[in-house]
Scaffold this motif. Structure first.
Motif, PDB file in Angstrom:
ATOM      1  N   ARG A   1       0.818  -1.208   0.000  1.00 44.75           N
ATOM      2  CA  ARG A   1       0.000   0.000   0.000  1.00 44.75           C
ATOM      3  C   ARG A   1       0.857   1.266   0.000  1.00 44.75           C
ATOM      4  NH1 ARG A   1      -5.188   0.468   3.514  1.00 44.75           N
ATOM      5  NH2 ARG A   1      -5.789  -0.768   1.728  1.00 44.75           N
ATOM      6  N   TYR A   2       1.960   1.261   0.709  1.00 45.98           N
ATOM      7  CA  TYR A   2       2.790   2.459   0.847  1.00 45.98           C
ATOM      8  C   TYR A   2       4.116   2.364   0.101  1.00 45.98           C
ATOM      9  CZ  TYR A   2      -0.578   3.648   4.426  1.00 45.98           C
ATOM     10  OH  TYR A   2      -1.733   3.944   5.086  1.00 45.98           O
ATOM     11  N   ALA A   3       4.273   1.378  -0.750  1.00 41.43           N
ATOM     12  CA  ALA A   3       5.546   1.158  -1.435  1.00 41.43           C
ATOM     13  C   ALA A   3       5.989   2.350  -2.278  1.00 41.43           C
ATOM     14  CB  ALA A   3       5.458  -0.090  -2.306  1.00 41.43           C
ATOM     15  N   ASN A   4       5.059   3.081  -2.864  1.00 43.02           N
ATOM     16  CA  ASN A   4       5.413   4.187  -3.752  1.00 43.02           C
ATOM     17  C   ASN A   4       5.400   5.542  -3.074  1.00 43.02           C
ATOM     18  OD1 ASN A   4       5.740   2.481  -5.973  1.00 43.02           O
ATOM     19  ND2 ASN A   4       3.547   2.484  -6.342  1.00 43.02           N
ATOM     20  N   ASN A   5       5.199   5.584  -1.766  1.00 46.31           N
ATOM     21  CA  ASN A   5       5.156   6.855  -1.047  1.00 46.31           C
ATOM     22  C   ASN A   5       6.501   7.092  -0.352  1.00 46.31           C
ATOM     23  OD1 ASN A   5       4.701   9.003   0.779  1.00 46.31           O
ATOM     24  ND2 ASN A   5       2.517   8.550   0.772  1.00 46.31           N
ATOM     25  N   PRO A   6       7.267   8.081  -0.802  1.00 48.57           N
ATOM     26  CA  PRO A   6       8.581   8.306  -0.222  1.00 48.57           C
ATOM     27  C   PRO A   6       8.543   8.875   1.198  1.00 48.57           C
ATOM     28  CG  PRO A   6       8.082  10.009  -1.815  1.00 48.57           C
ATOM     29  CD  PRO A   6       6.978   9.007  -1.895  1.00 48.57           C
ATOM     30  N   LEU A   7       7.367   9.289   1.655  1.00 50.98           N
ATOM     31  CA  LEU A   7       7.259   9.856   2.998  1.00 50.98           C
ATOM     32  C   LEU A   7       6.849   8.827   4.043  1.00 50.98           C
ATOM     33  CD1 LEU A   7       5.549  13.267   2.201  1.00 50.98           C
ATOM     34  CD2 LEU A   7       7.958  12.824   2.689  1.00 50.98           C
TER      35      LEU A   7
ATOM     36  N   VAL B   1      12.656   9.335  12.561  1.00 49.07           N
ATOM     37  CA  VAL B   1      11.805  10.349  11.930  1.00 49.07           C
ATOM     38  C   VAL B   1      12.084  11.755  12.429  1.00 49.07           C
ATOM     39  CG1 VAL B   1       9.943   8.727  11.439  1.00 49.07           C
ATOM     40  CG2 VAL B   1       9.939   9.994  13.595  1.00 49.07           C
ATOM     41  N   LEU B   2      12.935  11.885  13.405  1.00 49.99           N
ATOM     42  CA  LEU B   2      13.215  13.188  14.001  1.00 49.99           C
ATOM     43  C   LEU B   2      13.703  14.187  12.949  1.00 49.99           C
ATOM     44  CD1 LEU B   2      13.224  14.570  16.767  1.00 49.99           C
ATOM     45  CD2 LEU B   2      15.620  13.937  16.969  1.00 49.99           C
ATOM     46  N   GLY B   3      13.050  15.333  12.876  1.00 50.18           N
ATOM     47  CA  GLY B   3      13.438  16.372  11.934  1.00 50.18           C
ATOM     48  C   GLY B   3      13.051  16.082  10.495  1.00 50.18           C
ATOM     49  N   SER B   4      12.080  15.213  10.278  1.00 50.13           N
ATOM     50  CA  SER B   4      11.667  14.888   8.918  1.00 50.13           C
ATOM     51  C   SER B   4      10.144  14.915   8.816  1.00 50.13           C
ATOM     52  CB  SER B   4      12.173  13.496   8.515  1.00 50.13           C
ATOM     53  OG  SER B   4      11.391  12.485   9.123  1.00 50.13           O
ATOM     54  N   ALA B   5       9.668  14.878   7.595  1.00 47.80           N
ATOM     55  CA  ALA B   5       8.226  14.808   7.351  1.00 47.80           C
ATOM     56  C   ALA B   5       7.786  13.367   7.111  1.00 47.80           C
ATOM     57  CB  ALA B   5       7.865  15.673   6.143  1.00 47.80           C
ATOM     58  N   ARG B   6       8.660  12.416   7.401  1.00 50.22           N
ATOM     59  CA  ARG B   6       8.352  11.010   7.166  1.00 50.22           C
ATOM     60  C   ARG B   6       7.547  10.413   8.319  1.00 50.22           C
ATOM     61  NH1 ARG B   6      13.684  11.431   6.074  1.00 50.22           N
ATOM     62  NH2 ARG B   6      14.216  10.328   7.971  1.00 50.22           N
ATOM     63  N   ALA B   7       6.801   9.377   7.984  1.00 45.50           N
ATOM     64  CA  ALA B   7       6.111   8.561   8.977  1.00 45.50           C
ATOM     65  C   ALA B   7       6.651   7.146   8.850  1.00 45.50           C
ATOM     66  CB  ALA B   7       4.604   8.563   8.735  1.00 45.50           C
ATOM     67  N   HIS B   8       7.010   6.546   9.955  1.00 53.07           N
ATOM     68  CA  HIS B   8       7.469   5.153   9.961  1.00 53.07           C
ATOM     69  C   HIS B   8       6.401   4.320  10.647  1.00 53.07           C
ATOM     70  CE1 HIS B   8      12.020   5.703   9.177  1.00 53.07           C
ATOM     71  NE2 HIS B   8      11.301   6.537   8.476  1.00 53.07           N
TER      72      HIS B   8
ATOM     73  N   LEU C   1       7.754  16.739  -2.698  1.00 57.23           N
ATOM     74  CA  LEU C   1       8.376  17.956  -3.195  1.00 57.23           C
ATOM     75  C   LEU C   1       8.370  19.023  -2.100  1.00 57.23           C
ATOM     76  CD1 LEU C   1       9.559  19.374  -5.725  1.00 57.23           C
ATOM     77  CD2 LEU C   1       7.264  20.243  -6.144  1.00 57.23           C
ATOM     78  N   GLY C   2       9.543  19.524  -1.770  1.00 56.41           N
ATOM     79  CA  GLY C   2       9.675  20.532  -0.722  1.00 56.41           C
ATOM     80  C   GLY C   2       9.719  19.967   0.684  1.00 56.41           C
ATOM     81  N   LEU C   3       9.623  18.653   0.810  1.00 56.36           N
ATOM     82  CA  LEU C   3       9.594  18.033   2.135  1.00 56.36           C
ATOM     83  C   LEU C   3      10.767  17.083   2.374  1.00 56.36           C
ATOM     84  CD1 LEU C   3       5.781  17.203   2.330  1.00 56.36           C
ATOM     85  CD2 LEU C   3       6.993  19.079   3.464  1.00 56.36           C
ATOM     86  N   GLN C   4      11.688  16.998   1.420  1.00 59.45           N
ATOM     87  CA  GLN C   4      12.803  16.061   1.567  1.00 59.45           C
ATOM     88  C   GLN C   4      13.677  16.411   2.753  1.00 59.45           C
ATOM     89  OE1 GLN C   4      12.157  17.680  -1.309  1.00 59.45           O
ATOM     90  NE2 GLN C   4      11.849  16.185  -2.893  1.00 59.45           N
ATOM     91  N   SER C   5      13.917  17.682   2.964  1.00 62.90           N
ATOM     92  CA  SER C   5      14.693  18.096   4.136  1.00 62.90           C
ATOM     93  C   SER C   5      14.023  19.318   4.752  1.00 62.90           C
ATOM     94  CB  SER C   5      16.137  18.423   3.763  1.00 62.90           C
ATOM     95  OG  SER C   5      16.186  19.506   2.866  1.00 62.90           O
ATOM     96  N   ILE C   6      13.800  19.221   6.013  1.00 63.25           N
ATOM     97  CA  ILE C   6      13.140  20.293   6.752  1.00 63.25           C
ATOM     98  C   ILE C   6      14.151  20.852   7.733  1.00 63.25           C
ATOM     99  CG2 ILE C   6      11.270  20.824   8.353  1.00 63.25           C
ATOM    100  CD1 ILE C   6       9.666  18.606   7.018  1.00 63.25           C
ATOM    101  N   PRO C   7      14.337  22.171   7.754  1.00 63.32           N
ATOM    102  CA  PRO C   7      15.321  22.737   8.688  1.00 63.32           C
ATOM    103  C   PRO C   7      14.941  22.456  10.138  1.00 63.32           C
ATOM    104  CG  PRO C   7      14.029  24.455   7.632  1.00 63.32           C
ATOM    105  CD  PRO C   7      13.638  23.169   6.987  1.00 63.32           C
TER     106      PRO C   7
END
Length: 83
Positions: A7-13, A26-33, A74-80
């Motif tokens: 289900r989530y294989a194609n979602n980079p986040l 996940v600290l400092g990222s927009a990712r969900a694990h 897009l725009g979420l790969q690295s968050i300050p």
């Protein structure tokens, strides 16, 4: 657990694992694990997010990206880092 992976294989986040997630991943990222642990009679699902980075602002950017047909991250790969 296979349905979660596919289900989530194609979602980079989103990353899915058969282990409970670690907050440091996940600290400092927009990712969900997401961790899916299954036994014969039950399934436990865990999720780790950094809510400062995966909050409403990041969700709005992600939704705009989807609406415009752009890559979801897009725009979420690295968050300050927030001082």
């Amino acid at each position: 657990a296979d349905r979660w992976f596919s289900r989530y294989a194609n979602n980079p986040l989103i990353r899915v694992s058969s282990q409970p997630p670690e907050l440091l991943d996940v600290l400092g990222s927009a990712r969900a694990h997401i961790g899916v642990v299954e036994s014969a009679h039950s399934t436990a699902v865990f999720c780790a997010i950094d809510n400062l980075c995966r909050g409403a602002g990041s969700q709005a950017v992600s939704n705009l990206n989807l609406a415009m047909g752009w890559p979801v991250d897009l725009g979420l790969q690295s968050i300050p880092a927030v001082p």
